[in-house]
Design an enzyme around this catalytic site. Structure first.
Site, PDB file in Angstrom:
ATOM      1  N   GLU A  61     -56.656-133.884  84.896  1.00 48.11           N
ATOM      2  CA  GLU A  61     -56.811-132.421  84.732  1.00 48.11           C
ATOM      3  C   GLU A  61     -57.910-131.853  85.631  1.00 48.11           C
ATOM      4  O   GLU A  61     -58.827-131.161  85.155  1.00 48.11           O
ATOM      5  CB  GLU A  61     -57.091-132.083  83.269  1.00 48.11           C
ATOM      6  CG  GLU A  61     -55.927-132.432  82.360  1.00 48.11           C
ATOM      7  CD  GLU A  61     -56.065-131.905  80.932  1.00 48.11           C
ATOM      8  OE1 GLU A  61     -57.164-131.459  80.545  1.00 48.11           O
ATOM      9  OE2 GLU A  61     -55.053-131.927  80.207  1.00 48.11           O
ATOM     10  N   TYR A  96     -49.670-128.974  75.296  1.00 44.77           N
ATOM     11  CA  TYR A  96     -49.954-129.011  73.858  1.00 44.77           C
ATOM     12  C   TYR A  96     -49.310-127.787  73.224  1.00 44.77           C
ATOM     13  O   TYR A  96     -49.505-126.669  73.694  1.00 44.77           O
ATOM     14  CB  TYR A  96     -51.465-129.060  73.620  1.00 44.77           C
ATOM     15  CG  TYR A  96     -52.046-130.401  74.052  1.00 44.77           C
ATOM     16  CD1 TYR A  96     -51.835-131.532  73.274  1.00 44.77           C
ATOM     17  CD2 TYR A  96     -52.744-130.539  75.246  1.00 44.77           C
ATOM     18  CE1 TYR A  96     -52.324-132.779  73.661  1.00 44.77           C
ATOM     19  CE2 TYR A  96     -53.243-131.785  75.639  1.00 44.77           C
ATOM     20  CZ  TYR A  96     -53.020-132.903  74.841  1.00 44.77           C
ATOM     21  OH  TYR A  96     -53.491-134.126  75.232  1.00 44.77           O
ATOM     22  N   GLU A  99     -49.444-136.238  78.922  1.00 42.40           N
ATOM     23  CA  GLU A  99     -50.050-135.769  77.669  1.00 42.40           C
ATOM     24  C   GLU A  99     -49.117-134.736  77.071  1.00 42.40           C
ATOM     25  O   GLU A  99     -48.828-133.722  77.725  1.00 42.40           O
ATOM     26  CB  GLU A  99     -51.425-135.146  77.903  1.00 42.40           C
ATOM     27  CG  GLU A  99     -52.505-136.138  78.261  1.00 42.40           C
ATOM     28  CD  GLU A  99     -53.905-135.515  78.310  1.00 42.40           C
ATOM     29  OE1 GLU A  99     -54.191-134.573  77.544  1.00 42.40           O
ATOM     30  OE2 GLU A  99     -54.704-135.980  79.137  1.00 42.40           O
ATOM     31  N   GLN A 141     -52.354-138.337  71.059  1.00 45.76           N
ATOM     32  CA  GLN A 141     -52.719-139.656  71.527  1.00 45.76           C
ATOM     33  C   GLN A 141     -52.083-140.671  70.580  1.00 45.76           C
ATOM     34  O   GLN A 141     -51.058-140.341  70.003  1.00 45.76           O
ATOM     35  CB  GLN A 141     -54.230-139.755  71.612  1.00 45.76           C
ATOM     36  CG  GLN A 141     -54.798-138.736  72.647  1.00 45.76           C
ATOM     37  CD  GLN A 141     -56.252-138.947  72.999  1.00 45.76           C
ATOM     38  OE1 GLN A 141     -56.910-139.882  72.608  1.00 45.76           O
ATOM     39  NE2 GLN A 141     -56.787-138.000  73.779  1.00 45.76           N
TER      40      GLN A 141
HETATM   41  O1  AHR Z   1     -55.956-135.314  74.656  1.00 47.52           O
HETATM   42  C1  AHR Z   1     -57.133-134.588  74.522  1.00 47.52           C
HETATM   43  C2  AHR Z   1     -57.607-133.988  75.837  1.00 47.52           C
HETATM   44  O2  AHR Z   1     -56.700-132.986  76.203  1.00 47.52           O
HETATM   45  C3  AHR Z   1     -57.635-134.909  77.028  1.00 47.52           C
HETATM   46  O3  AHR Z   1     -58.834-135.623  77.134  1.00 47.52           O
HETATM   47  C4  AHR Z   1     -57.515-133.959  78.167  1.00 47.52           C
HETATM   48  O4  AHR Z   1     -56.918-134.559  79.289  1.00 47.52           O
HETATM   49  C5  AHR Z   1     -56.722-132.801  77.608  1.00 47.52           C
HETATM   50  O5  AHR Z   1     -57.306-131.595  77.913  1.00 47.52           O
END
Ligand code: AHR
Length: 512
Positions: free
Chosen positions: A173, A244, A298, A356
């Protein structure tokens, strides 16, 4: 009740499904490593301190690849701190999560855990505080057979054979203002290119992923991908995506409805398709036939434990409770829908990591000295990882739908179909997004064998979309048998409950 149809044809295959689509992520963050997968005093811990119950759940989850050691943590990490005698390893301030890193788990301990699980490692190099020199040294330490200072150092640490880590992320990122040593696209693109070059010279067998923007809705998205690839397109194999899912969803005003929440499936489909378009435009500009692959390294739901003490606690604690999102039935349905969408992009999407694995926005939760349990989102992931083998077929969906502010009309049915010619098994994954009505579904599996037998059929449904699994009630939301499937030649028919995720696996008895 409403009617819907799903049609696939053996001759209309999209792509082989890369099993690395079922990856996860372990970051030195909160209780993911320490007091998560690793807890030396726990009754189930092995000789290296890794919890046996978490290891068993990880195997049951079926994860195929694991990204490590970050995340944001990666951008300040010194790999040298995590090798050699444990008692000599330094304690450091981790500026990504404002915690104290003890370095008691490092490269060798993590590789031990990977072998114990039978999972492929995906490592990352620090392109925040460090750069190409550190990256080439780390790779030499891990993968070079011997006869150099660094490879012999590894051997002196007990690993005679190379660790054989094939997949490497070039930083994390790097466009994010929160990142340790954020970079402009030109700064990052240059560093990624030079790092990739040196790493390939050390070990030509590796695969490399460059960082895309840290989210689809980042102001940098698009321009970042284009500029970064202008520099490093020829030198990398993958471009990363991160996403996310939040409530209310981006681009949908203040709409906190479940229907809007589920529309993030389409938002992420657009994210993948737009990223492919940018990568292919760079290829065109460069007169290249190369088709870059994507690594969605992610992805998950994350909006509750995302502020204040969930992100940062005072006093530089060790393994604080950070990002400990408690997932609901509604989240599990969105995860199921996302999995169908990702399978349906298997032609370019080759790797994905649910973020995660343990305690930190995770399918597995633990209590120190206590139990480990499956969050709601564990289930659709585990089912997909178990049954999706072979080739993804192009799904034709005919379904009524609902109106969405960002995407227009969306079908209630989300579906993917994966067929394994080796076993004759076909797995069908289905999300009914209608919240109150049953779906009367007809599934046509053309050319996949006339007679079929049922192998497995399960549904995930909860009358309460806010229900979650806890240490006291770990199976409140769990899959149940899906009854009432009729099989007639190439056709299956079934009724799907409202707001349900379903998996149906059948096997051809006779070839088509
Ligand atoms: O997964 C949590 C965080 O989210 C990670 O460290 C980062 O890459 C993202 O912003």
């Amino acid at each position: 009740m409403f009617e819907a149809q799903l049609i696939v044809d053996r001759d209309f295959a999209l792509a082989p499904l890369d099993r690395r689509l079922f990856g996860v992520f372990v970051e030195h963050l909160g209780r993911c490593v320490y007091n998560g997968i690793h807890e030396p005093g726990h009754p189930t811990a092995d000789e290296h301190g890794f919890r046996g119950d978490v290891a068993e759940l990880t195997k049951e989850l079926g994860a195929t690849i694991v990204r490590y050691p970050g995340g944001n943590f990666m951008s300040g990490y010194n790999w040298e701190d995590g090798v050699g005698p444990k008692e000599q390893r330094p304690r450091r301030l981790d500026l990504a999560w404002f915690s104290t890193e003890t370095n008691q788990v490092g490269t060798h301990e993590f590789m031990h855990w990977c072998r114990k699980i039978g999972i492929e490692p995906m490592f990352g190099v620090n392109l925040g505080t460090r750069g190409p020199d550190e990256a080439r040294h780390y790779l030499e330490y891990c993968n070079h057979p011997g006869g150099t200072a660094l490879s012999d150092l590894r051997r002196s640490h007990g690993a005679e054979e190379p660790l054989g880590i094939k997949f490497w992320c070039l930083g994390n990122e790097m466009d994010g203002p929160w990142q340790i040593c954020q970079k402009t696209p030109d700064e990052y693109g240059r560093i990624a290119k030079e790092t990739a070059k040196l790493m390939r010279w050390v070990d030509p067998s590796i695969e490399l992923a460059a960082c895309g923007s840290s989210a689809y809705d980042m102001p940098s998205y698009g321009v970042w991908e284009d500029r970064v690839l202008e520099h490093c397109f020829e030198f990398v194999d993958y471009l990363s995506l991160h996403s996310y899912f939040v409530k209310p969803p981006v681009g949908q005003g203040s709409d906190t409805s479940t229907e809007a929440f589920f529309a993030q499936i389409e938002t992420n489909a657009r994210y993948i398709e737009d990223t492919v378009a940018i990568a292919d435009a760079v290829a065109t500009r460069k007169r290249s036939n190369k088709r870059l692959k994507l690594s969605f390294d992610e992805w998950n739901v994350w909006y509750r434990a995302r502020h204040g003490e969930h992100l940062k606690q005072a006093g530089w604690p060790e393994a604080p409770r950070l990002l400990e999102e408690v997932y609901t039935a509604e989240d599990a349905l969105l995860i199921g829908g996302m999995l169908t969408m990702m399978m349906n992009h298997a032609d370019r999407l080759k790797v994905a990591c649910m973020a995660q694995l343990c305690n930190v926005i995770a399918p597995i939760m633990t209590e120190p000295g206590g139990p480990a349990w499956r969050q709601t989102i564990f289930h659709p992931f585990a089912q997909a990882a178990r049954w999706a083998h072979g080739e993804v077929l192009r799904s034709v969906v005919k379904s009524p739908g609902y109106a969405n502010a960002r995407h227009g009309e969306l079908p209630y049915l989300c579906a993917s179909v994966v067929d394994d010619p080796a076993t004759g098994r076909t797995a069908v994954f289905l999300l009914n997004r209608h919240l109150t009505e049953e779906m009367d579904l007809s599934i046509t599996l053309r050319g996949l064998g006339a007679e079929r037998r049922l192998v497995q059929a399960e549904q995930l449904h909860s009358a309460d979309l806010n229900a979650s699994n806890t240490a006291d009630a770990p199976d409140r939301v769990a899959p149940q048998p899906l009854e009432g499937i009729a099989i007639l030649d190439e056709r299956l028919s079934v009724k799907l409950r409202p707001a349900s995720w379903n998996v149906i696996v059948t096997q051809a008895i006779r070839a088509a």
